[in-house]
Design an enzyme around this catalytic site. Structure first.
Site, PDB file in Angstrom:
ATOM      1  N   HIS A  83       0.854  -1.191   0.000  1.00 29.90           N
ATOM      2  CA  HIS A  83       0.000   0.000   0.000  1.00 29.90           C
ATOM      3  C   HIS A  83       0.886   1.235   0.000  1.00 29.90           C
ATOM      4  O   HIS A  83       1.880   1.289   0.724  1.00 29.90           O
ATOM      5  CB  HIS A  83      -0.883  -0.002   1.256  1.00 29.90           C
ATOM      6  CG  HIS A  83      -1.700   1.237   1.392  1.00 29.90           C
ATOM      7  ND1 HIS A  83      -2.846   1.458   0.667  1.00 29.90           N
ATOM      8  CD2 HIS A  83      -1.515   2.364   2.147  1.00 29.90           C
ATOM      9  CE1 HIS A  83      -3.350   2.642   0.975  1.00 29.90           C
ATOM     10  NE2 HIS A  83      -2.560   3.214   1.865  1.00 29.90           N
ATOM     11  N   ASP A 162     -14.965   2.983   8.198  1.00 25.01           N
ATOM     12  CA  ASP A 162     -13.992   3.916   7.629  1.00 25.01           C
ATOM     13  C   ASP A 162     -14.643   4.824   6.598  1.00 25.01           C
ATOM     14  O   ASP A 162     -14.314   6.004   6.497  1.00 25.01           O
ATOM     15  CB  ASP A 162     -12.818   3.168   6.997  1.00 25.01           C
ATOM     16  CG  ASP A 162     -11.813   4.154   6.421  1.00 25.01           C
ATOM     17  OD1 ASP A 162     -11.292   4.972   7.201  1.00 25.01           O
ATOM     18  OD2 ASP A 162     -11.596   4.155   5.203  1.00 25.01           O
ATOM     19  N   ARG A 169     -14.152  13.090   8.499  1.00 23.25           N
ATOM     20  CA  ARG A 169     -12.818  13.671   8.731  1.00 23.25           C
ATOM     21  C   ARG A 169     -12.477  14.689   7.653  1.00 23.25           C
ATOM     22  O   ARG A 169     -11.883  15.733   7.931  1.00 23.25           O
ATOM     23  CB  ARG A 169     -11.761  12.564   8.761  1.00 23.25           C
ATOM     24  CG  ARG A 169     -11.809  11.741  10.040  1.00 23.25           C
ATOM     25  CD  ARG A 169     -10.966  10.481   9.903  1.00 23.25           C
ATOM     26  NE  ARG A 169      -9.576  10.796   9.686  1.00 23.25           N
ATOM     27  CZ  ARG A 169      -8.709  10.014   9.031  1.00 23.25           C
ATOM     28  NH1 ARG A 169      -9.101   8.863   8.544  1.00 23.25           N
ATOM     29  NH2 ARG A 169      -7.469  10.385   8.887  1.00 23.25           N
ATOM     30  N   SER A 184      -7.632   3.882   9.594  1.00 21.36           N
ATOM     31  CA  SER A 184      -8.275   3.975   8.290  1.00 21.36           C
ATOM     32  C   SER A 184      -7.558   3.085   7.262  1.00 21.36           C
ATOM     33  O   SER A 184      -8.173   2.252   6.589  1.00 21.36           O
ATOM     34  CB  SER A 184      -8.259   5.441   7.847  1.00 21.36           C
ATOM     35  OG  SER A 184      -8.690   5.573   6.532  1.00 21.36           O
ATOM     36  N   LYS A 188      -8.743  -1.353   6.167  1.00 20.52           N
ATOM     37  CA  LYS A 188      -9.061  -1.796   4.808  1.00 20.52           C
ATOM     38  C   LYS A 188      -8.068  -2.862   4.341  1.00 20.52           C
ATOM     39  O   LYS A 188      -8.454  -3.868   3.757  1.00 20.52           O
ATOM     40  CB  LYS A 188      -9.036  -0.606   3.845  1.00 20.52           C
ATOM     41  CG  LYS A 188     -10.218   0.335   4.099  1.00 20.52           C
ATOM     42  CD  LYS A 188     -10.115   1.616   3.293  1.00 20.52           C
ATOM     43  CE  LYS A 188      -9.099   2.577   3.845  1.00 20.52           C
ATOM     44  NZ  LYS A 188      -9.136   3.928   3.357  1.00 20.52           N
TER      45      LYS A 188
HETATM   46  N1  URA Z   1      -5.593   7.141   3.312  1.00 28.45           N
HETATM   47  C1  URA Z   1      -6.595   6.502   3.941  1.00 28.45           C
HETATM   48  O1  URA Z   1      -7.121   5.511   3.447  1.00 28.45           O
HETATM   49  N2  URA Z   1      -6.997   6.971   5.131  1.00 28.45           N
HETATM   50  C2  URA Z   1      -6.431   8.035   5.736  1.00 28.45           C
HETATM   51  O2  URA Z   1      -6.834   8.393   6.818  1.00 28.45           O
HETATM   52  C3  URA Z   1      -5.400   8.707   5.050  1.00 28.45           C
HETATM   53  C4  URA Z   1      -4.991   8.224   3.840  1.00 28.45           C
END
Ligand code: URA
Length: 435
Positions: A83, A162, A169, A184, A188
């Site tokens: 990621h 999320d 957010r 967050s 995932k």
């Molecule tokens: N990418 C995400 O998926 N979440 C965040 O909080 C910041 C970057």
């Protein structure tokens, strides 16, 4: 069961929350039992008061369990994902995933779309005619069993908390919090069904975290929480001051990734690709040393198996795999106009943010989540910092679909690329490995 206001007050006053309190908050985001103003107040309290490592781990786990966690036990290969926190021209996932799959490690990758100045893997893949990113989890699992590789978009049942909290957010100035970012991202990634994870945490002008110390802090938190949750994880801290590679824009980046799979990728892109790939193979235990991992990655490029894996991926997800050999099948821009140097010297700056904003102006990205992207446009054949140019040398080619955005992008790009007399100092692309 505590009332939301009591849990919010405890965080407001700087206490560490219990696992149950955190679970209550995340449940409130998932089932709607907390109002948006209560969720927002809680998010702000976390931004101001922070979370301990233990709280962050509880939060991440609750976020991950807010939806389904893919069960990939039927996929017999080790499963690794990568990621990136997001950069400009960062197309590494597109070619690294098939490289890793060609090395015998399954890659279950659930990616996002581009937002703001950073691009998204899904948008890039959708520049391939017919490519489908919306596979249900059953089809995702079946494809992983069959070809060891799937690149899809987030499904509605994956980490739904999320989705809710990220949207809040975004509009309540509560994005910049390491525990919240950690929960967050990892909720995932850990719901995908992986065994191990490698993270590319970017810092610099074109990154989401501009400051290296902050990026390191985020990398350490991500590695520590994911490892605590039983998923061996490592993070690379990589510089994102100039775009990665020479292409920025959806189809242009896929074409560059295909070049990487043919062993002709730009040096900086391949440096990051190999460094991430080595760590994936090491964590997945299919290589014991970095040299062995690198040799495997080089082998699958040389013998064409990584490129073949990419063709298989495209075909499996409904795309036209002929694009690999016939790039004219990608969406084509109406205008392809070079930006030429008006002064000779050395390229000392290619400001990633400036280039990204020029690409955004052309329509390659989204200013708002609901915007559509133009897959054909962007910036190609970009010069790299340190290269020598003469008056009249092309610094980049602008791919545009209308004259107005072309003129705007040209002005922006001309400001982003700086040529001076002196040779710029060499900088490191990969700063550190955390974990
Ligand atoms: N990418 C995400 O998926 N979440 C965040 O909080 C910041 C970057």
């Amino acid at each position: 069961m505590a009332f939301p206001q009591h849990i919010i007050a405890r965080k407001r006053d700087g206490h560490a929350l219990t696992r149950e309190e955190i679970a209550e908050f995340v449940r409130g985001a998932t089932d709607g039992s907390w109002a948006d103003y209560q969720l927002s107040a809680m998010l702000m309290a976390v931004v101001l008061r922070g979370m301990t490592a233990q709280e962050t781990a509880h939060y991440t786990e609750a976020m991950m369990r807010s939806g389904v966690v893919a069960d990939l036990a039927s996929v017999k290969l080790p499963k690794a994902d990568k990621h990136s926190t997001g950069g400009v021209g960062d197309k590494v996932s597109l070619h690294l995933a098939p490289m890793i799959a060609a090395c015998g490690v399954a890659v279950p990758m659930i990616s996002g779309r581009g937002l703001g100045h950073t691009g998204g893997t899904l948008d890039k893949l959708e520049s391939i005619p017919g490519f489908r990113v919306n596979l249900p989890l059953d089809a995702y699992r079946a494809q992983l069993e069959r070809i060891g590789l799937a690149l899809i978009g987030q499904t509605a049942d994956l980490a739904p908390a999320d989705k809710k909290l990220y949207a809040l957010r975004d509009v309540t100035a509560t994005v910049e919090s390491i525990p919240l970012i950690c929960g967050s991202i990892l909720s995932k990634k850990l719901a995908e069904g992986i065994d191990v994870l490698v993270l590319d945490v970017k810092f610099g002008r074109g990154a989401f975290m501009k400051d290296k110390a902050k990026a390191r802090e985020l990398a350490q938190a991500l590695v520590s929480v994911a490892t605590t949750m039983g998923k061996p994880t490592r993070a690379l801290l990589t510089a994102m001051d100039e775009p990665l590679g020479r292409a920025v824009g959806n189809a242009l980046e896929v074409v560059e990734s295909i070049e990487c799979l043919r062993g002709r990728g730009p040096a900086d892109t391949m440096e990051v690709t190999y460094a991430l790939g080595e760590q994936m193979l090491l964590l997945a235990k299919v290589a014991v040393t970095k040299n062995e991992a690198r040799a495997k990655l080089q082998q699958v490029l040389q013998d064409g198996t990584a490129l073949e894996k990419f063709r298989e991926l495209i075909a499996a997800q409904g795309g036209d795999a002929r694009v690999v050999d016939e790039p004219e099948r990608f969406p084509q821009a109406k205008f392809k106009v070079p930006l030429v140097a008006t002064k000779g010297g050395y390229v000392t700056e290619v400001d990633a943010m400036g280039v990204a904003l020029a690409a955004l102006q052309l329509g390659a990205g989204r200013a708002k989540a609901e915007d559509t992207v133009d897959h054909a446009v962007g910036i190609g054949e970009l010069v790299k910092i340190g290269e020598r140019v003469e008056v009249g040398t092309s610094l980049a080619v602008i791919y545009a679909n209308d004259e107005e955005s072309l003129a705007d992008a040209r002005g922006m790009l001309a400001k982003a690329i700086v040529v001076t007399d002196g040779v710029p100092p060499a900088t490191r692309l990969i700063d550190e490995i955390v974990g």
